[in-house]
Design an enzyme around this catalytic site. Sequence first.
Site, PDB file in Angstrom:
ATOM      1  N   LYS A 172     -34.801 -15.282 -15.465  1.00  0.00           N
ATOM      2  CA  LYS A 172     -34.730 -14.963 -14.036  1.00  0.00           C
ATOM      3  C   LYS A 172     -36.141 -14.990 -13.483  1.00  0.00           C
ATOM      4  CE  LYS A 172     -31.387 -13.925 -11.157  1.00  0.00           C
ATOM      5  NZ  LYS A 172     -29.985 -14.362 -11.275  1.00  0.00           N
TER       6      LYS A 172
HETATM    7  P1  NAD Z   1     -27.929 -14.374  -0.684  1.00  0.00           P
HETATM    8  O1  NAD Z   1     -29.360 -14.110  -0.431  1.00  0.00           O
HETATM    9  O2  NAD Z   1     -27.384 -15.710  -0.332  1.00  0.00           O
HETATM   10  O3  NAD Z   1     -27.029 -13.267   0.000  1.00  0.00           O
HETATM   11  C1  NAD Z   1     -27.224 -11.897  -0.230  1.00  0.00           C
HETATM   12  C2  NAD Z   1     -26.333 -11.152   0.756  1.00  0.00           C
HETATM   13  O4  NAD Z   1     -26.365  -9.756   0.465  1.00  0.00           O
HETATM   14  C3  NAD Z   1     -26.809 -11.292   2.212  1.00  0.00           C
HETATM   15  O5  NAD Z   1     -25.680 -11.393   3.039  1.00  0.00           O
HETATM   16  C4  NAD Z   1     -27.554  -9.981   2.434  1.00  0.00           C
HETATM   17  O6  NAD Z   1     -27.644  -9.631   3.800  1.00  0.00           O
HETATM   18  C5  NAD Z   1     -26.656  -9.034   1.657  1.00  0.00           C
HETATM   19  N1  NAD Z   1     -27.292  -7.766   1.334  1.00  0.00           N
HETATM   20  C6  NAD Z   1     -28.525  -7.538   0.836  1.00  0.00           C
HETATM   21  N2  NAD Z   1     -28.735  -6.227   0.713  1.00  0.00           N
HETATM   22  C7  NAD Z   1     -27.607  -5.612   1.119  1.00  0.00           C
HETATM   23  C8  NAD Z   1     -27.202  -4.271   1.228  1.00  0.00           C
HETATM   24  N3  NAD Z   1     -28.018  -3.284   0.871  1.00  0.00           N
HETATM   25  N4  NAD Z   1     -25.964  -4.001   1.705  1.00  0.00           N
HETATM   26  C9  NAD Z   1     -25.120  -5.001   2.063  1.00  0.00           C
HETATM   27  N5  NAD Z   1     -25.447  -6.286   1.976  1.00  0.00           N
HETATM   28  C10 NAD Z   1     -26.674  -6.584   1.521  1.00  0.00           C
HETATM   29  O7  NAD Z   1     -27.711 -14.090  -2.252  1.00  0.00           O
HETATM   30  P2  NAD Z   1     -26.533 -14.628  -3.175  1.00  0.00           P
HETATM   31  O8  NAD Z   1     -27.005 -15.861  -3.836  1.00  0.00           O
HETATM   32  O9  NAD Z   1     -25.250 -14.628  -2.426  1.00  0.00           O
HETATM   33  O10 NAD Z   1     -26.509 -13.489  -4.305  1.00  0.00           O
HETATM   34  C11 NAD Z   1     -25.778 -12.290  -4.152  1.00  0.00           C
HETATM   35  C12 NAD Z   1     -25.546 -11.651  -5.523  1.00  0.00           C
HETATM   36  O11 NAD Z   1     -24.854 -12.573  -6.368  1.00  0.00           O
HETATM   37  C13 NAD Z   1     -26.801 -11.280  -6.306  1.00  0.00           C
HETATM   38  O12 NAD Z   1     -26.539 -10.149  -7.094  1.00  0.00           O
HETATM   39  C14 NAD Z   1     -27.040 -12.482  -7.188  1.00  0.00           C
HETATM   40  O13 NAD Z   1     -27.833 -12.186  -8.324  1.00  0.00           O
HETATM   41  C15 NAD Z   1     -25.599 -12.803  -7.555  1.00  0.00           C
HETATM   42  N6  NAD Z   1     -25.360 -14.164  -8.025  1.00  0.00           N
HETATM   43  C16 NAD Z   1     -25.676 -15.240  -7.266  1.00  0.00           C
HETATM   44  C17 NAD Z   1     -25.386 -16.509  -7.737  1.00  0.00           C
HETATM   45  C18 NAD Z   1     -25.640 -17.758  -6.904  1.00  0.00           C
HETATM   46  O14 NAD Z   1     -25.178 -18.825  -7.325  1.00  0.00           O
HETATM   47  N7  NAD Z   1     -26.290 -17.693  -5.766  1.00  0.00           N
HETATM   48  C19 NAD Z   1     -24.799 -16.682  -8.993  1.00  0.00           C
HETATM   49  C20 NAD Z   1     -24.474 -15.561  -9.740  1.00  0.00           C
HETATM   50  C21 NAD Z   1     -24.745 -14.307  -9.239  1.00  0.00           C
END
Ligand code: NAD
Length: 420
Positions: free
Chosen positions: A109
């Site tokens: 990561k």
């Molecule tokens: P992103 O940046 O696209 O979206 C994050 C979202 O979470 C945004 O809408 C943001 O406003 C919201 N957010 C942040 N803090 C918050 C809070 N305190 N309360 C409510 N909402 C909040 O990120 P993403 O890629 O969608 O990732 C989200 C989660 O999924 C993370 O834990 C990431 O590690 C995990 N993840 C992502 C992927 C991927 O392919 N992008 C794959 C596996 C896991």
Amino acid sequence: MRSTLYESEVFGMACRQFDRAADLLNMPADLRERTLYPRRCLSVLMPVRLDDGRVEIFEGHRVQHHLTMGPCKGGVRYHPGVHIGEVAALAMWMTWKCSLLGLPYGGAKGGVKVDPSKLSPGELERLSRRYMYEMTPFVGPQVDVMAPDVGTNAQTMAWMMDTYSNEKGHTEPAIVTGKPPEVGGSLGRKEATGRGVAHLSRRRLETLKIPANRATAIVQGFGNVGSYAALDLHASGVKVVGIGDATVSFHNPAGLDIPSAFEHQTRHGSLAGWRGGDTLPNAELLVQPCTVLAPCAMERVITHENAPKLRCRIIAEGANGPTTNRADEVLAARGDIDLIPDVLCNSGGVVVSYFEWLQNLANDYWTRERVDTKLFEMLDAADRRMGERSRELGVPSRLAALTLGIGRVAEAKRLRGLFP
Ligand code: NAD
């Protein structure tokens, strides 16, 4: 010995999860430490010129958890709360996830301590290029392959791929996944994590004999994962009654217009200013009644304090590490909520990243249909393995998934032995 290098709440949480699984596997002490700790990390302080001419220093990290199963694989996060301990925990979870899914990767990561919404596109580009420049000696298509995570996206990956390729003197698409298809990205990657969350949620509904059109869902986080999960659940007839991001949360028991929210988020970058439902405080979103609760934002949002108040039938962990150890205990004692643990639930992203890497290495590009079919096959197979292990050991799904993921890595380490 237990190292303090990564000490933090979230790393401690990942270690406690590991310990429970290692206990169940009767793992010997020396193998335990080797399997638990990240292999190596690189931390950098990066000077970046801002649009007004000033130079600001940004802190960045990359943690490579294991090189035992193949190259490392994992996202890069841009967030003001980034800490090396959090990055290490996320790298560890990536290892177990890849192992559970049978992918030939270890976990990694990366993270930069920055609020990306405060930077202009030009500043973000210079920061992303600088980060990849600093990481170039540390990564490679057979060493460590990056992908998007919170605060980064396909454009970030395109800048990073371009920077690495310029350093190497030839185009090297396999250095990152989650790129735009025009520069070697896979069809279906952008949607894969959220669609995987929706697919596995539907599988649980089927098991519980709840028809999709009688189910409701609440999705926390409306970025890459949450927005596609909500859109897919909505398209399959599930009534999405709550959504929220860092700026605002919405609730409507009659159902929200998810395509409209998606369009607003795409245009404005957040849900702020959308007019599709009643707003409610972010902390209250999770405790509203629903069938499927999908935390798709950040770690440690389901705690021992709100776990007793949850009114859902299924938790689908789109985010990494959304449930604390103490909340896991509350949920186990309650026994009325089916949990799809993060290492399985959000693995659709890394599965299609793996397909993207294969396509880049072979210079042979797949149809969307081939991507989707293979993705759902792999998710279903891992889900089945987890269910069997859970029944066999009589343990909750997270522990079952972790014993599978951790056990495979530990066995590979034992077989390979120590070098030199
Ligand atoms: P992103 O940046 O696209 O979206 C994050 C979202 O979470 C945004 O809408 C943001 O406003 C919201 N957010 C942040 N803090 C918050 C809070 N305190 N309360 C409510 N909402 C909040 O990120 P993403 O890629 O969608 O990732 C989200 C989660 O999924 C993370 O834990 C990431 O590690 C995990 N993840 C992502 C992927 C991927 O392919 N992008 C794959 C596996 C896991």
